[in-house]
Design a protein around this motif. Structure first.
Motif, mmCIF file in Angstrom:
data_model
loop_
_atom_site.group_PDB
_atom_site.id
_atom_site.type_symbol
_atom_site.label_atom_id
_atom_site.label_comp_id
_atom_site.label_asym_id
_atom_site.label_seq_id
_atom_site.Cartn_x
_atom_site.Cartn_y
_atom_site.Cartn_z
ATOM 1 N N GLN A 162 0.828 -1.200 0.000
ATOM 2 C CA GLN A 162 0.000 0.000 0.000
ATOM 3 C C GLN A 162 0.867 1.257 0.000
ATOM 4 O O GLN A 162 0.569 2.231 -0.701
ATOM 5 N N TYR A 163 1.921 1.226 0.785
ATOM 6 C CA TYR A 163 2.855 2.359 0.881
ATOM 7 C C TYR A 163 3.507 2.629 -0.468
ATOM 8 O O TYR A 163 3.532 3.758 -0.970
ATOM 9 N N GLY A 171 4.316 4.197 -17.067
ATOM 10 C CA GLY A 171 3.945 3.015 -16.310
ATOM 11 C C GLY A 171 5.103 2.057 -16.130
ATOM 12 O O GLY A 171 5.264 1.433 -15.079
ATOM 13 N N LYS A 172 5.921 1.939 -17.177
ATOM 14 C CA LYS A 172 7.068 1.030 -17.114
ATOM 15 C C LYS A 172 8.044 1.466 -16.033
ATOM 16 O O LYS A 172 8.544 0.652 -15.251
ATOM 17 N N ARG A 173 8.298 2.786 -15.984
ATOM 18 C CA ARG A 173 9.231 3.294 -14.989
ATOM 19 C C ARG A 173 8.645 3.170 -13.580
ATOM 20 O O ARG A 173 9.372 2.928 -12.616
ATOM 21 N N LYS A 174 7.333 3.350 -13.473
ATOM 22 C CA LYS A 174 6.703 3.202 -12.159
ATOM 23 C C LYS A 174 6.890 1.789 -11.618
ATOM 24 O O LYS A 174 7.120 1.590 -10.422
ATOM 25 N N LYS A 175 6.768 0.792 -12.499
ATOM 26 C CA LYS A 175 6.965 -0.597 -12.069
ATOM 27 C C LYS A 175 8.373 -0.797 -11.532
ATOM 28 O O LYS A 175 8.581 -1.488 -10.527
ATOM 29 N N GLU A 176 9.360 -0.191 -12.200
ATOM 30 C CA GLU A 176 10.752 -0.311 -11.754
ATOM 31 C C GLU A 176 10.948 0.337 -10.395
ATOM 32 O O GLU A 176 11.638 -0.198 -9.517
ATOM 33 N N LYS A 191 9.309 -1.762 -7.683
ATOM 34 C CA LYS A 191 10.153 -2.933 -7.402
ATOM 35 C C LYS A 191 11.348 -2.526 -6.542
ATOM 36 O O LYS A 191 11.720 -3.234 -5.583
ATOM 37 N N GLN A 192 11.938 -1.378 -6.869
ATOM 38 C CA GLN A 192 13.097 -0.878 -6.130
ATOM 39 C C GLN A 192 12.722 -0.581 -4.676
ATOM 40 O O GLN A 192 13.455 -0.961 -3.739
ATOM 41 N N LEU A 193 11.590 0.092 -4.466
ATOM 42 C CA LEU A 193 11.154 0.451 -3.119
ATOM 43 C C LEU A 193 10.824 -0.787 -2.286
ATOM 44 O O LEU A 193 11.182 -0.878 -1.106
ATOM 45 N N LEU A 194 10.114 -1.752 -2.894
ATOM 46 C CA LEU A 194 9.765 -2.971 -2.158
ATOM 47 C C LEU A 194 11.009 -3.748 -1.751
ATOM 48 O O LEU A 194 11.090 -4.303 -0.641
ATOM 49 N N THR A 195 11.971 -3.795 -2.661
ATOM 50 C CA THR A 195 13.234 -4.491 -2.349
ATOM 51 C C THR A 195 13.917 -3.828 -1.162
ATOM 52 O O THR A 195 14.392 -4.498 -0.237
ATOM 53 N N ASP A 196 13.935 -2.489 -1.162
ATOM 54 C CA ASP A 196 14.563 -1.735 -0.077
ATOM 55 C C ASP A 196 13.840 -1.984 1.247
ATOM 56 O O ASP A 196 14.482 -2.212 2.290
ATOM 57 N N ILE A 197 12.531 -1.987 1.201
ATOM 58 C CA ILE A 197 11.741 -2.203 2.421
ATOM 59 C C ILE A 197 11.978 -3.610 2.970
ATOM 60 O O ILE A 197 12.210 -3.795 4.178
#
Length: 216
Positions: free
Chosen positions: A6-7, A19-24, A27-33
């Motif tokens: 959600q965050y 949209g493509k860049r948003k997916k990247e 993915k980057q933020l989730l990996t960091d979290i």
């Protein structure tokens, strides 16, 4: 409190990019979290260290070129406008479908000019002869309750109580009226009587049954 997905989704919605860049980025933020969580941090602490949704989004937006942001805004506007335009086109098509449209009778697939003219004159002759049983036999069910002496006397009375004998028929004008899937032959003719001149407008369905009657 929001969970990690959600965050990250809240952040992504505020970033002005493709949209493509948003997916990247997501993915980057989730990996960091997930890395921070594996290191023993609490989710609340992770969010606090990373910053608010708006702060993270602002940081990404600063690194995105103006051209890409303009393209994002343009695409966002198009996503709003295109469905509206499609709805308006469909609405216009529906309105055109339900509104009656007139066509030349000689181009009709269903009606013949000579037959329509003959039917109109026959109807008027039957009306003048008060042959209501014959009229009802050749009319659609919705018309039948009005094809009787009492109702016709009311209609004739709006013009005159004494028409006199019929003298002659005028020129017949006709058209095909199309409304949705309904096709009608609509004809108009002026008839001269001894004491009045009457204009009839008569309508017939594809089976040449009387479907409408108007006099003035």
């Amino acid at each position: 409190m929001m969970n990690a997905n959600q965050y990250v989704n809240a952040v992504a919605r505020k970033i002005r990019c493709s949209g493509k860049r948003k997916k990247e980025i997501k993915k980057q933020l989730l990996t960091d979290i997930h890395m921070r969580l594996e290191q023993g941090e609490e989710l609340k602490e992770v969010f606090s260290r990373m910053g608010t949704v708006q702060e993270i989004a602002d940081g990404f937006n600063e690194s995105i070129s103006q051209n890409e942001q303009k393209k994002y805004r343009r695409n966002k506007v198009l996503k709003i406008i295109i469905p509206i335009v499609v709805v308006l086109i469909l609405l216009a098509a529906f309105v055109c479908w339900i509104l009656p449209r007139g066509y030349a009778i000689d181009q009709s697939e269903y009606f013949d000019e000579a037959r329509v003219e003959a039917a109109m004159k026959e109807t008027i002759e039957l009306l003048d002869a008060e042959a209501y049983d014959a009229l009802q036999e050749n009319a659609i069910s919705q018309m039948q309750p009005f094809l009787n002496k009492k109702e016709m006397a009311k209609i004739k009375g709006t013009i005159s109580d004494d028409w006199g004998e019929r003298q002659q028929f005028g020129t017949v004008y006709m058209t095909e009226l199309v409304q949705g899937n309904t096709h009608l032959a609509v004809g108009e003719v002026t008839v001269v009587y001894e004491n009045v001149t009457v204009t009839y407008r008569l309508s017939y369905d594809k089976e040449m049954r009387l479907a409408g009657l108007y006099v003035r």
